[in-house]
Design a protein around this motif. Structure first.
Motif, PDB file in Angstrom:
ATOM      1  N   ALA A 276     -56.875  -4.190  66.415  1.00 40.46           N
ATOM      2  CA  ALA A 276     -57.162  -2.849  66.940  1.00 40.46           C
ATOM      3  C   ALA A 276     -57.659  -2.913  68.372  1.00 40.46           C
ATOM      4  O   ALA A 276     -57.344  -2.065  69.203  1.00 40.46           O
ATOM      5  CB  ALA A 276     -58.186  -2.155  66.042  1.00 40.46           C
ATOM      6  N   LYS A 277     -58.453  -3.940  68.680  1.00 36.19           N
ATOM      7  CA  LYS A 277     -58.973  -4.084  70.040  1.00 36.19           C
ATOM      8  C   LYS A 277     -57.866  -4.431  71.024  1.00 36.19           C
ATOM      9  O   LYS A 277     -57.924  -4.058  72.198  1.00 36.19           O
ATOM     10  CB  LYS A 277     -60.058  -5.172  70.055  1.00 36.19           C
ATOM     11  N   ALA A 278     -56.863  -5.156  70.545  1.00 34.31           N
ATOM     12  CA  ALA A 278     -55.764  -5.558  71.425  1.00 34.31           C
ATOM     13  C   ALA A 278     -54.721  -4.472  71.610  1.00 34.31           C
ATOM     14  O   ALA A 278     -53.832  -4.607  72.442  1.00 34.31           O
ATOM     15  CB  ALA A 278     -55.092  -6.816  70.870  1.00 34.31           C
ATOM     16  N   MET A 279     -54.831  -3.384  70.838  1.00 37.48           N
ATOM     17  CA  MET A 279     -53.850  -2.314  70.927  1.00 37.48           C
ATOM     18  C   MET A 279     -54.196  -1.382  72.079  1.00 37.48           C
ATOM     19  O   MET A 279     -55.369  -1.153  72.392  1.00 37.48           O
ATOM     20  CB  MET A 279     -53.825  -1.532  69.613  1.00 37.48           C
ATOM     21  N   VAL A 280     -53.147  -0.871  72.719  1.00 37.96           N
ATOM     22  CA  VAL A 280     -53.347   0.092  73.799  1.00 37.96           C
ATOM     23  C   VAL A 280     -52.884   1.462  73.340  1.00 37.96           C
ATOM     24  O   VAL A 280     -52.010   1.573  72.472  1.00 37.96           O
ATOM     25  CB  VAL A 280     -52.574  -0.322  75.072  1.00 37.96           C
ATOM     26  N   THR A 281     -53.481   2.486  73.906  1.00 35.82           N
ATOM     27  CA  THR A 281     -53.124   3.872  73.594  1.00 35.82           C
ATOM     28  C   THR A 281     -52.740   4.586  74.883  1.00 35.82           C
ATOM     29  O   THR A 281     -53.056   4.100  75.983  1.00 35.82           O
ATOM     30  CB  THR A 281     -54.305   4.599  72.925  1.00 35.82           C
ATOM     31  N   PRO A 282     -52.073   5.729  74.797  1.00 32.41           N
ATOM     32  CA  PRO A 282     -51.681   6.444  76.022  1.00 32.41           C
ATOM     33  C   PRO A 282     -52.850   6.760  76.942  1.00 32.41           C
ATOM     34  O   PRO A 282     -52.730   6.682  78.167  1.00 32.41           O
ATOM     35  CB  PRO A 282     -51.036   7.725  75.480  1.00 32.41           C
ATOM     36  N   LEU A 283     -54.020   7.102  76.369  1.00 26.67           N
ATOM     37  CA  LEU A 283     -55.169   7.449  77.195  1.00 26.67           C
ATOM     38  C   LEU A 283     -55.695   6.241  77.956  1.00 26.67           C
ATOM     39  O   LEU A 283     -55.993   6.319  79.161  1.00 26.67           O
ATOM     40  CB  LEU A 283     -56.278   8.040  76.318  1.00 26.67           C
ATOM     41  N   SER A 284     -55.785   5.102  77.272  1.00 23.06           N
ATOM     42  CA  SER A 284     -56.315   3.904  77.928  1.00 23.06           C
ATOM     43  C   SER A 284     -55.323   3.332  78.935  1.00 23.06           C
ATOM     44  O   SER A 284     -55.707   2.910  80.031  1.00 23.06           O
ATOM     45  CB  SER A 284     -56.675   2.848  76.873  1.00 23.06           C
ATOM     46  N   ILE A 285     -54.045   3.319  78.583  1.00 18.36           N
ATOM     47  CA  ILE A 285     -53.045   2.763  79.499  1.00 18.36           C
ATOM     48  C   ILE A 285     -52.866   3.672  80.709  1.00 18.36           C
ATOM     49  O   ILE A 285     -52.601   3.214  81.826  1.00 18.36           O
ATOM     50  CB  ILE A 285     -51.707   2.545  78.768  1.00 18.36           C
ATOM     51  N   ARG A 286     -53.054   4.982  80.516  1.00 14.26           N
ATOM     52  CA  ARG A 286     -52.960   5.913  81.645  1.00 14.26           C
ATOM     53  C   ARG A 286     -54.097   5.676  82.632  1.00 14.26           C
ATOM     54  O   ARG A 286     -53.898   5.735  83.839  1.00 14.26           O
ATOM     55  CB  ARG A 286     -52.989   7.349  81.138  1.00 14.26           C
ATOM     56  N   ALA A 287     -55.289   5.386  82.122  1.00  8.78           N
ATOM     57  CA  ALA A 287     -56.417   5.095  83.007  1.00  8.78           C
ATOM     58  C   ALA A 287     -56.180   3.802  83.783  1.00  8.78           C
ATOM     59  O   ALA A 287     -56.450   3.726  84.993  1.00  8.78           O
ATOM     60  CB  ALA A 287     -57.706   4.992  82.195  1.00  8.78           C
ATOM     61  N   ALA A 288     -55.664   2.781  83.111  1.00 10.95           N
ATOM     62  CA  ALA A 288     -55.383   1.520  83.794  1.00 10.95           C
ATOM     63  C   ALA A 288     -54.282   1.695  84.833  1.00 10.95           C
ATOM     64  O   ALA A 288     -54.348   1.120  85.932  1.00 10.95           O
ATOM     65  CB  ALA A 288     -54.992   0.451  82.771  1.00 10.95           C
ATOM     66  N   ILE A 289     -53.264   2.485  84.517  1.00 10.97           N
ATOM     67  CA  ILE A 289     -52.187   2.746  85.467  1.00 10.97           C
ATOM     68  C   ILE A 289     -52.727   3.463  86.700  1.00 10.97           C
ATOM     69  O   ILE A 289     -52.339   3.164  87.833  1.00 10.97           O
ATOM     70  CB  ILE A 289     -51.078   3.579  84.786  1.00 10.97           C
ATOM     71  N   THR A 290     -53.645   4.402  86.507  1.00 11.89           N
ATOM     72  CA  THR A 290     -54.244   5.126  87.628  1.00 11.89           C
ATOM     73  C   THR A 290     -54.976   4.182  88.568  1.00 11.89           C
ATOM     74  O   THR A 290     -54.865   4.289  89.800  1.00 11.89           O
ATOM     75  CB  THR A 290     -55.209   6.199  87.103  1.00 11.89           C
ATOM     76  N   ILE A 291     -55.704   3.238  88.005  1.00 13.80           N
ATOM     77  CA  ILE A 291     -56.446   2.284  88.837  1.00 13.80           C
ATOM     78  C   ILE A 291     -55.493   1.359  89.581  1.00 13.80           C
ATOM     79  O   ILE A 291     -55.645   1.127  90.794  1.00 13.80           O
ATOM     80  CB  ILE A 291     -57.430   1.467  87.977  1.00 13.80           C
ATOM     81  N   VAL A 292     -54.491   0.848  88.886  1.00 17.23           N
ATOM     82  CA  VAL A 292     -53.541  -0.065  89.523  1.00 17.23           C
ATOM     83  C   VAL A 292     -52.784   0.630  90.656  1.00 17.23           C
ATOM     84  O   VAL A 292     -52.552   0.050  91.719  1.00 17.23           O
ATOM     85  CB  VAL A 292     -52.552  -0.616  88.472  1.00 17.23           C
ATOM     86  N   ALA A 293     -52.435   1.887  90.454  1.00 14.21           N
ATOM     87  CA  ALA A 293     -51.658   2.610  91.460  1.00 14.21           C
ATOM     88  C   ALA A 293     -52.490   3.055  92.652  1.00 14.21           C
ATOM     89  O   ALA A 293     -51.972   3.207  93.756  1.00 14.21           O
ATOM     90  CB  ALA A 293     -50.998   3.831  90.820  1.00 14.21           C
TER      91      ALA A 293
END
Length: 319
Positions: A276-293
């Motif tokens: 469960a900890k290794a799984m990503v969700t749209p909300l978490s991946i969207r936040a990471a994408i925002t930071i990377v971009a």
């Protein structure tokens, strides 16, 4: 009575000035209120970014519960690992960098050259050409005619489809032309007396003095080119080698949303803690994408900020 005041060494005007002076408490209250207000403004401005960072480093299934504010509740780097797991992200990053740099340089140089030409009052076609460019800001052919235009120009599936359509900007031209109008005419006349032509005047006089406005416009153009993904989707989606970073991140977000469409799966129901900890969700991946971009633009911004306020043409003409 007036003679008595003068004899005592006081004047009515001096007494009025003394009465208008602020008391010792007023500056303290003003500076205290100003400090508190600015601190609150900084906190309100920084909180969304800090919250996004916290969500990006929080476990995806835990983020669904909410309540993430300034610090991750379940720390993980799985969101960033999911972004960089695909090897295509690195090639897309360099495509975005090349696109941003080339688009910004060409847009600034060509738009400034056009603005200088249209700022010359002795240019015969100054007004008609300006009107034509202004009309392009209000009327657009639409997506389908633009697609067929790009197709007829043989730019489909080409890197230059990112560059050619963005080389001239009507709005930026108007802004730069207005700024060029503030440059003293005596500078240009002095250069002409010394034998300089229009191109030399543009390169040696006008272009260096336009650095403040060019830095601002360059930041706008760079941010627009860096964040653009729709043109990659329309014109170069068939070629993976020309995919941009934003387009790859958009595809990753779309894939994550489709894979987590089941609420139980998204919440990690039936999984062990590590899975469960290794799984990503749209909300978490969207936040990471925002930071990377956003990080590359945040790195560039401080180097251009100094040109926003300070004009380099101050004091260039001696009285």
């Amino acid at each position: 009575m007036a003679n008595q005041q003068i004899s005592r060494g006081t004047t009515p005007g001096l007494s009025v000035k003394k009465s208008l002076r602020p008391s010792g408490l007023e500056p303290v209250l003003f500076h205290s209120f100003n400090t508190v207000f600015m601190i609150c403004l900084v906190l309100v401005t920084l909180y969304p970014f800090i919250n996004t960072i916290a969500v990006s480093f929080n476990a995806g299934n835990d983020t669904i519960r909410g309540g993430i504010y300034l610090w991750p509740r379940v720390w993980t780097t799985q969101n960033y690992k999911a972004i960089f797991a695909s090897g295509t992200i690195y090639d897309a990053f360099w495509i975005s960098v090349a696109r941003t740099v080339i688009s910004t340089i060409l847009n600034i140089f060509l738009t400034t050259m056009l603005a200088y030409t249209l700022s010359r009052k002795d240019y015969v076609f100054r007004k008609p050409i300006t009107i034509i460019f202004v009309l392009t800001m209000y009327f657009s052919a639409g997506l389908i005619p633009n697609y067929f235009l790009i197709k007829d120009l043989n730019l489909l599936g080409s890197f230059w489809v990112y560059i050619f359509p963005t080389m001239i900007s009507a709005f930026n031209m108007i802004v730069i032309r207005t700024y060029i109008g503030t440059i003293p005419e005596s500078l240009l006349e002095s250069a002409r007396i010394d034998g300089a032509g229009d191109f030399k005047i543009f390169m040696r006089v006008v272009f260096p003095l336009c650095k403040p406005v060019l830095a601002t416009i360059a930041l706008f153009v760079a941010v627009g080119a860096w964040n653009s993904w729709f043109d990659a989707f329309i014109y170069t989606s068939s070629k993976q080698s020309l995919s941009t970073l934003q387009y790859e991140l958009m595809k990753l977000l779309s894939t994550t949303m489709n894979s987590n469409s089941n609420p139980n799966v998204a919440a990690g129901v039936g999984m062990d803690r590590d899975s469960a900890k290794a799984m990503v969700t749209p909300l978490s991946i969207r936040a990471a994408i925002t930071i990377v971009a956003s990080v590359p633009i945040l790195v560039v911004y401080p180097f251009m900020q100094k040109y926003f306020v300070v004009g380099l043409n101050v004091g260039s003409v001696k009285e």
